[in-house]
Write an enzyme that holds these catalytic residues in place. Structure first.
Site, short mmCIF file in Angstrom:
data_model
loop_
_atom_site.label_atom_id
_atom_site.label_comp_id
_atom_site.label_asym_id
_atom_site.label_seq_id
_atom_site.Cartn_x
_atom_site.Cartn_y
_atom_site.Cartn_z
N GLU A 450 0.91 -1.15 0.05
CA GLU A 450 0.17 0.01 0.16
C GLU A 450 0.70 1.44 -0.24
O GLU A 450 1.67 1.45 0.83
CB GLU A 450 -1.00 0.11 1.19
CG GLU A 450 -1.89 1.26 1.37
CD GLU A 450 -2.55 1.36 2.66
OE1 GLU A 450 -2.48 0.29 3.29
OE2 GLU A 450 -3.11 2.28 2.98
N ASP A 523 -1.24 -1.00 5.62
CA ASP A 523 -1.22 -0.41 6.77
C ASP A 523 -2.33 -1.31 7.59
O ASP A 523 -3.25 -1.65 7.18
CB ASP A 523 -1.74 1.01 6.82
CG ASP A 523 -0.79 1.83 6.27
OD1 ASP A 523 0.47 1.38 5.99
OD2 ASP A 523 -1.16 3.02 5.88
N ASP A 525 -4.89 -0.31 9.26
CA ASP A 525 -5.91 0.65 9.84
C ASP A 525 -7.16 0.23 8.90
O ASP A 525 -7.17 -0.55 8.16
CB ASP A 525 -5.44 2.04 9.53
CG ASP A 525 -5.12 2.40 8.13
OD1 ASP A 525 -5.07 1.44 7.29
OD2 ASP A 525 -4.45 3.32 8.09
N ASP A 527 -8.23 1.77 6.01
CA ASP A 527 -8.10 1.96 4.82
C ASP A 527 -7.14 0.70 4.32
O ASP A 527 -7.57 0.00 3.22
CB ASP A 527 -7.17 2.95 4.50
CG ASP A 527 -8.20 4.19 4.36
OD1 ASP A 527 -9.30 4.32 4.04
OD2 ASP A 527 -7.66 5.50 4.41
#
Ligand code: 1YM
Length: 660
Positions: A450, A523, A525, A527
């Site tokens: 990412e 990541d 998180d 997203d």
């Protein structure tokens, strides 16, 4: 309570299981230790629940339900009753009711009632078998006494011989109130209510969705039976009833797909083995074969699936050759004739011939099942193709196209690898790709990373020989909502396709993959999770064999690092962090990594990429039909079913990383 020897004798003759159990009671009473022995038996279950029900998590807890439901199903399969009702209560307990004959209510010389015997005596095999077929589900059917052993209370009400009888157990199988008549009735049936012991099943609750999914599958397999599920808390009910079992099952799986013909349905029998098949082709290119033996899913296939596959390949090749569609020296591969196929195979095998293999015993081993399924499939399909010319040509046309696409794709890839290809598209498309230098493709790994900055760090410290890096910018396309032309013109997905180099969709072949592992690294998180699910959707729809072969992984970067003067430790979750804080006395420093970009390049390699330290999560596909439905609901364009699923299955009060 009347001792009804007359009816008891009948049952005695019909069911050698009861005989077995009662002999045990007899033997025990002789030594006058019966109650102690019984409690010892149930105590063994409470000490090692995993040995009897697999685990003490949510899955294990649902196993208790399947055990009781299986007894009700056995009764229906034997020809008694036609309805099962399941009720999830607000206090976490559950009721299962059937309208069969009712569990026998006679008394035994030991002074115990038959229900008390059934629900408190642990049987070696554990299962009450009543016919030639073993119809139990799950882990060899461990029986109602195991459920009782793991329940805080169990309440059994029996409607039989004009009476309503009740017996109640508490604390893992101790009789709270022995069998007694509590009323009169004209109905017959059995009703079992129990509450799983919260000391054994921690923080678990029954899932309406899980129970509905399994009951719907059972209703497909047992045509004519009605199964109702009710959730008192959320006031939801579902009713499953199918008159054309397997045909309805295939129609259900193919719902919303463009199908090529009516469902083909056939059955046959040989040497006591019964085979039933329903199958239908659609315009998609995925293959979806589900198989069952004695109403239990064989998730890992086995001899019956092999026989089925051989049977269809032979039938289509014979037809294609004798009708001039293929030359005599040409033939279709198995994978060509399975493109776009949905099939459900159900076998009934006498207990004596049953053989299961594999760690989870989900694979049929019975050798005769192969040849019988093959010949039943071949004969019936051959007949169908001859009788239904139009359908035959449509299906064959698709298979021939699949063969052509596969051949062409393979040739093109060979040229690219050898560097003899004409187009330079590949070079342009893979400009962002940092390749691995090694030529051992199976050993090589492709990291889909990412963001460009994390991609840059990953490049710096990677193992050059085996690790390739492809940075992805932002969110990839949601393939469930996009058309195939959207997908083929999407730059990000094209880069992935070219990097892997094994084709796409129908022409995808995992054997041609440039990498043995494809690793999604995002990541930790919201997203990041979103990118993961978008990528998994893409792989599921367009490179599904990659998932089936266990080649798709998710990297798990650490959430924190904690360091003192001596060492730095990387940590995956808050619980582990709390433990570490206690261990690291004195001064320490905690760092929270919000994204991959916050780690320096060496840290990223060490924690998340280095095979020595990293932890990879493998993406697996255990239930193809369920996965299909989930992807459709969660990633598709209809909002209502998604909302419904999320409301039912996601606990918004739970604290998680996304909130902090
Ligand atoms: C909600 C759960 O257990 N139903 C049920 C169980 C039995 C019978 C009927 C039954 C079986 C037989 C004869 C037989 C069981 N019987 C036994 C045992 N529903 C549920 N409904 N009469 C009634 O198999 O011959 C165990 S379960 F051992 F007594 F035969």
């Amino acid at each position: 309570m009347l001792v009804n020897w007359h009816s008891f004798d009948k049952i005695f003759l019909r069911n050698n299981m009861v005989h077995d159990i009662l002999c045990k009671v007899n033997a025990m009473t002789k030594y006058d230790e019966s109650s102690i022995k019984i409690l010892e038996g149930l105590e063994a279950v409470r000490k090692r629940p995993g040995m009897y029900i697999g685990s003490t998590d949510k899955r294990g807890m649902h196993h208790l339900v399947w055990e009781i439901v299986d007894n009700a199903m056995d009764e229906i399969i034997n020809g008694y009753g036609d309805t099962i009702k399941i009720n999830l209560h607000k206090d976490g307990s559950i009721t299962i009711l059937d309208n069969g004959r009712g569990v026998p209510i006679g008394m035994h010389a030991s002074g115990k009632s038959t229900p008390e015997v059934i629900y408190t005596i642990l049987h070696a095999g554990g299962k009450f078998e009543s016919g030639g077929y073993k119809v139990s589900g799950g882990l060899h059917g461990v029986g109602a006494s195991v459920v009782n052993a793991l329940a805080q209370f169990m309440d059994v009400t029996i409607y039989k011989e004009g009476k309503i009888c009740n017996i109640r157990f508490t604390n893992g199988g101790q009789v709270e109130s022995p069998l007694k008549v509590i009323g009169e009735t004209k109905k017959t049936g059995t009703m079992v209510t129990f509450l799983p012991d919260p000391n054994i099943f921690k923080n678990c609750s029954f899932s309406y969705t899980t129970i509905c999914e399994r009951m719907q599958e059972s209703a497909f397999l047992l045509s004519g039976v009605t199964i109702e599920v009710n959730d008192e808390e959320d006031k939801k009910t579902a009713k499953f009833h199918y008159e054309d079992g397997l045909v309805n099952f295939v129609e259900y799986i193919n719902d919303g797909k463009k199908t090529l013909h009516q469902v083909i349905h056939f059955n046959g029998e040989k040497n006591g083995i019964e085979v039933e098949v329903a199958m239908q082709y659609s315009e998609s290119y995925n293959e979806n074969i589900l198989s069952f033996v004695n109403n239990v899913k064989t998730g890992d296939g086995g001899t019956h699936e092999v026989g089925f596959k051989t049977g269809i390949t032979k039938a289509f090749n014979d037809y294609a050759k004798s009708n001039g569609i293929l030359k005599k020296d040409q033939s279709l591969d198995g994978s060509d004739v399975r493109e776009g196929l949905t099939a459900v195979i159900s076998l009934k095998i006498p207990e004596a011939s049953l053989q299961f293999e594999g760690q989870t015993k989900g694979k049929l081993g019975t050798p005769e099942a192969r040849s019988i399924t093959e010949s039943v499939t071949y004969e019936h399909l051959k007949f169908f193709l001859e009788e239904n010319k139009e359908a035959a040509l449509t299906i064959l046309n698709k298979a021939v196209q699949s063969k052509a696409a596969r051949d062409a794709a393979r040739k093109a890839r060979e040229q690219v690898r050898k560097g003899t290809g004409k187009n330079n598209k590949e070079r342009v498309l893979s400009e962002k790709l940092t390749k691995a230098t090694g030529k051992n493709y199976a050993k090589n790994e492709l990291f889909l990373v990412e963001g460009d900055s994390a991609g840059g760090s990953a490049k710096l410290y990677r193992n050059r020989e085996t690790q390739a890096i492809l940075p992805l910018r932002g969110k990839v396309l949601n393939c469930e909502k996009a058309s195939s032309s959207d997908i083929s013109s999407n730059a990000e997905l094209k880069q992935i396709e070219y990097a892997i180099g094994a084709g796409l969709g129908a022409s995808f072949d995992p054997r041609d993959s440039n990498y043995g592992k494809i690793i999604i690294m995002t990541d930790a998180d919201v997203d990041g999770s979103h990118i993961q699910i978008l990528l998994i959707t893409f792989f599921y729809r367009f490179m599904r064999p990659l998932i089936e072969e266990g080649m798709l992984y998710i990297a798990t970067p650490p959430l924190y690092s904690i360091s003192n003067s001596k060492e730095t430790i990387y940590i995956e979750d808050d619980e582990e962090l709390e433990q570490m804080k206690k261990k690291m006395r004195g001064t320490y420093k905690i760092q929270r990594f919000k994204g991959l970009g916050e780690m320096d390049a060496s840290e990223l390699y060490e924690t998340t990429m280095d095979p020595k330290n990293r932890r990879l999560m493998r993406v697996t596909l255990t239930d193809a039909a369920l996965a299909e439905k989930r992807i459709h609901v969660l990633m598709g364009d209809q909002v209502e079913p998604r909302k419904e699923w999320i409301n039912e299955n996601v606990d918004f009060t739970m604290e998680d990383d996304f909130r902090k």
